[in-house]
Scaffold this motif. Structure first.
Motif, PDB file in Angstrom:
ATOM      1  N   ASP A 159     -40.367  -5.597  -1.881  1.00 51.83           N
ATOM      2  CA  ASP A 159     -41.176  -6.787  -2.150  1.00 51.83           C
ATOM      3  C   ASP A 159     -42.656  -6.514  -1.956  1.00 51.83           C
ATOM      4  OD1 ASP A 159     -38.959  -8.195  -2.771  1.00 51.83           O
ATOM      5  OD2 ASP A 159     -38.971  -9.476  -0.976  1.00 51.83           O
ATOM      6  N   GLN A 160     -42.987  -5.866  -0.829  1.00 50.30           N
ATOM      7  CA  GLN A 160     -44.392  -5.565  -0.543  1.00 50.30           C
ATOM      8  C   GLN A 160     -44.972  -4.682  -1.641  1.00 50.30           C
ATOM      9  OE1 GLN A 160     -44.740  -2.142   0.615  1.00 50.30           O
ATOM     10  NE2 GLN A 160     -46.836  -2.062   1.402  1.00 50.30           N
ATOM     11  N   THR A 161     -44.188  -3.740  -2.135  1.00 46.09           N
ATOM     12  CA  THR A 161     -44.693  -2.819  -3.153  1.00 46.09           C
ATOM     13  C   THR A 161     -44.856  -3.544  -4.494  1.00 46.09           C
ATOM     14  OG1 THR A 161     -43.543  -1.034  -1.999  1.00 46.09           O
ATOM     15  CG2 THR A 161     -44.321  -0.561  -4.219  1.00 46.09           C
ATOM     16  N   LEU A 162     -43.878  -4.371  -4.835  1.00 46.37           N
ATOM     17  CA  LEU A 162     -43.977  -5.101  -6.109  1.00 46.37           C
ATOM     18  C   LEU A 162     -45.157  -6.065  -6.080  1.00 46.37           C
ATOM     19  CD1 LEU A 162     -42.854  -5.745  -8.885  1.00 46.37           C
ATOM     20  CD2 LEU A 162     -41.322  -7.422  -7.816  1.00 46.37           C
ATOM     21  N   GLU A 163     -45.268  -6.765  -4.974  1.00 47.45           N
ATOM     22  CA  GLU A 163     -46.374  -7.717  -4.862  1.00 47.45           C
ATOM     23  C   GLU A 163     -47.721  -6.989  -4.940  1.00 47.45           C
ATOM     24  OE1 GLU A 163     -47.368 -11.615  -2.053  1.00 47.45           O
ATOM     25  OE2 GLU A 163     -45.509 -10.480  -1.775  1.00 47.45           O
TER      26      GLU A 163
END
Lengths: 348, 348, 348, 348
Positions: free
Chosen positions: C108-112
């Motif tokens: 999630d952190q990477t996609l965001e």
């Protein structure tokens, strides 16, 4: 001096340079390499420097080959100099210890520091009456009052005085009291001050700027020498680097390097470079062993109340240890520890 | 201020510190950690600094928390300052270009340089009559003759003058001609000069010492401010690092950092940092884009015969390019390029 | 190559050198000056370097004149290179923004972060799965798990991936996922890693060592190039100096200098040089204005919980401001902001 | 750990920090000063470091108070360590000289160098089979062939071997021949290599990175120690500064500083720091006098044909002078020169 032409330099560029050098009274020798052409110049370097050769078309680089200083260069005086400070020698086969408080605060503190200095093996007394401080809110020194204290202590102890001057306007006043003028690290390129010191008739202790190359340091000495004063002692006191574990980084290699480039004596200040009491003795030993002509150290009877740089002042057991280190190490590097002068009337 | 005790600190050490701080009118709050104890001090920091807490037994470190300068701090003046130089503003929403020759050589060269400066977008004329040079054999400037040339050129072109002063003894003389006094990188910690400049009634351009931290630079400005002069402009001009491909390393980050710590305007000298003509335009653009309040650049009609720093002077096509860069980039960072004053009588 | 003889060099010393150079297949031209003799060498410089001329009697200095790198030199390829990273160009007339989290932490952190990167004007996604950390107790990265997260995010967003490799043994593994291999500042002279990267068939982002000269940086690139890979992008990320107000000192001048010495693209990392969020935008603007081929910046959706370098990550309003700065400044320096690729299937 | 709040920090900012620290299992003590509030933290520092306190609103600075390394810290092991290298001690009251050629070139050159090393007072033989070179065109070492030469020379002379490893993949191979693994300055932060060396079952000589702070150096040692290997010797070999008169600037103060922070032995490399033969003896003396646990110097039978660093190799009369300096200076600093082991069968 060598001119290096860029890869795109043309025959016209090269001819123009040869003409320019020739018209200035020099000779130019052209060597054409595979990818670059170089032009060797023969003649008076200082004259070439006014030509701004670097700005000529086709030039990639201009390499200076001889050193830019003359009077202080070892090329111009093969033997090593000895400078006499109130009769105490620095240089030659001597190892000279200078010690005293960072700042002159009171007559008692100064006198007591002088006794400590002598006990530490010192033959000269240091102490600042004019203090250049980073903060305008810090203690700035006692001025002429401090100089008078120093003179009184000299009268009592016999130790000649080394003290700092920070403004060209004060040089005559300070020279009236001091046996040696100190120029501090922040003023190494204060050229007005250098020139005034060169005319004051006193030996000069020239600290290396904390950001100065050894070459710039010798150029600063040349400013003093140019005014007729060759009684100059160089002092390495640490340079500014990325390392913050010490106040500055003592450039111990600068001692042999400067001694090979110049005939002037070179001493070391382990107190201001390390900035911590526990480093002063090891760094002093290191300085003597590397072949320095002397060391200059801070001592203080009560470092915890010192108005300036208390954390680096030697005290107590440090004092005889410094004396012993100076006495035992000096012979191993072919030197003799300079003896302190006796007080006037001491023998009576 | 925070005192960090060493691992071996005793209860007595801590009590002694609390007593010392309390007796100096401060308050001390003790926090005992797992391996270390810290003591937070509340009160007048400058008073604590005289205590030399670092020298007390058991102390490992003393951390200063507030900044050591006051008058120039952004904490003491929230808005950003604007300094007026002969009517030309530096700071606020202005982007001010200063240009001219490194050294004043002749009336013609100076006048021609002034015309180039105006064409480059400059509203102020720079030019040195007193030149601090590393070598005693290099051109040292024309002195008062140079100041008179600058004044004549100002009269003809309308451009106020920025010129360097290198000795406290010359401040009044230089201030008699100049609209702004420049203090150069080698004199940033020439405290006598800073104080004299603080009393001269002229705005001061304070170049960062090539080895000075940003904090020391602001302390130097504080020396000027303390004498009642807050019309100070800071100038980043490159610091000394291991990299030798450029004369100095332009510390471009110092601009936003100094602007956040101080309310004073901050400009950039891309000529002396880069040391090469081809770097001046890119570095000027970089300085404007980073948010500097101005740039100060060398121009010269014939760089190849310049007596000082010819290789870095702008000439020819560089001139309109600098003007265009200043005009087009300034609006993108919320600034307006300062217009040059008209010559007196120009409107007649 | 030029040999400078010392003042005491004899005719025999000079003859010995001429013989040595000649026997190695070179030519030697002797120029006798007033105080020094210089010998210009013509031939293959690398062969002369094996001679250790500096150790020969009478030699004072040996000056190299041509650059010690070949494949990456601008002398060997006049035009500027463009490197393609998964179809996204760096170099030429492009201004390319690379953005993403310092470290890959979660999907999630990477996609965001990737969405933030695109909003910031980026066309490439950065993110570390292998983190070289000064402390063995700090987060060292997710390893291959992190690489898989990056690949998934690339599939979803269309942004090619730039990621670091820290050990020669991992190069093939990392190259299996990455569009571009990053070699970090601490590994700039990890020659085994450079050589492995040169054989991996991926473009390489080579960060400058924080203590490396520009010449050493180009020599490191030469190691990669020698293995047949000229798809190299140089990244200036700050050097280590005495100034501690910033994490490192961004050497903004290194951009035009490296661009003149080499045909390789040069980008800037304002996040790791400044180390503080508030410096990233000004330094990014500065980098674009100086003429860099791109910038690489940290972004993070929640910097306060980042496992690595949170204090320097852009967030919130910073994102559109970076996009705007890149879009408006690029045309002023003759560049076009590179557009981000669309996700696969995006046009369906 | 101490959090310093900015001047504009609110009560809410402070409460949020206290909550964060408390929820992480720590304790927070708030001290409100005149212009700033500080928060002292008690608990596990490494846990606090993951919180990224610096990124929290209102925070101006976060000051770490305890050292970030543990196993190599003098706080965790009060006495000084002695490391045994093939039976030869480094540390304690010993002064250990390591000498040999920069690079292994041939069996004869290596054997001859070993004899010179012994004559110079050395008890350990250095010599590189894997050479990290700035230029890809320079001699890169003989690899395993070189290791075999070293092993043969050890068999003949009895001197244990110190040799460099430059890639984690080679550690086991090199450890199969070497008595001590050397990690060079360019690899000080090659963490994969440090960890591999930590598991190789051999003592490690860890050179300081030329741009590394003393703290980073100790952190690099901690990487090795974490893998269960505390047989580490630190080697100061010069740092990179603005001064170019020497290859690097020997940070002589780093010796006593590192010895006070860590229990590991600290030796000095005067050859690579100075880079010139004539500096090696003075710097060796300086290192012994400052209290180093040893020195490591280059020797070579024919420096003018050396494939690596010939200009700094000792030769001829230098050899007995080094032996004499080591023998006479060591006792003055409370040390005994380590005797070289006899060749196997020497006593027969």
């Amino acid at each position: 001096m060598v001119i290096v032409m860029g890869p795109g330099a043309t025959r016209e560029h090269i001819d123009a340079l040869v003409d320019l050098v020739t018209s200035a009274g020099g000779e130019a020798y052209v060597t054409r390499g595979v990818s670059r052409t170089i032009i060797g110049l023969v003649g008076d370097v200082r004259q070439f420097e006014t030509l701004d050769l670097r700005a000529m078309p086709g030039v990639s680089d201009v390499l200076r080959i001889s050193v830019p200083y003359k009077l202080v260069s070892s090329e111009n005086q093969p033997g090593r100099s000895t400078v006499s400070v109130g009769g105490v020698p620095i240089g030659g086969d001597n190892m000279t210890v200078i010690a005293g408080p960072c700042a002159v605060e009171t007559p008692d503190q100064t006198l007591e520091s002088a006794h400590m200095a002598r006990a530490a093996g010192a033959s000269l007394l240091r102490g600042g009456a004019y203090k250049p401080r980073t903060s305008p809110y810090a203690f700035q020194g006692l001025g002429e009052t401090g100089l008078k204290i120093l003179a009184d202590v000299r009268a009592e102890t016999g130790l000649p005085i080394v003290t700092e001057v920070v403004d060209a306007a004060d040089v005559d006043l300070v020279a009236g009291y001091a046996d040696m003028l100190q120029i501090g690290t922040r003023n190494m390129q204060n050229f007005a001050l250098l020139q005034a010191a060169g005319e004051a008739g006193r030996p000069v202790l020239l600290k290396r700027g904390m950001n100065a190359t050894i070459e710039e340091w010798l150029m600063a000495a040349e400013y003093i020498a140019q005014r007729g004063n060759l009684d100059i002692v160089l002092c390495e006191r640490g340079i500014r680097t990325f390392e913050k574990a010490t106040r500055n980084t003592l450039d111990i290699s600068a001692v042999p390097v400067a001694q090979s480039l110049s005939h002037l004596p070179v001493i070391v200040d382990p107190s201001h470079s390390g900035g911590k009491r526990e480093l002063v003795l090891p760094l002093s030993r290191s300085a003597i062993a590397v072949g320095a002509d002397g060391v200059i150290v801070d001592v203080h009877p009560t470092p915890e109340t010192a108005l300036c740089d208390g954390p680096q002042a030697l005290v107590g057991e440090d004092i005889p240890q410094l004396a012993e280190a100076a006495a035992t190490l000096s012979p191993l590097v072919g030197r003799t520890l300079t003896a302190a002068p006796e007080p006037v009337g001491a023998g009576v």
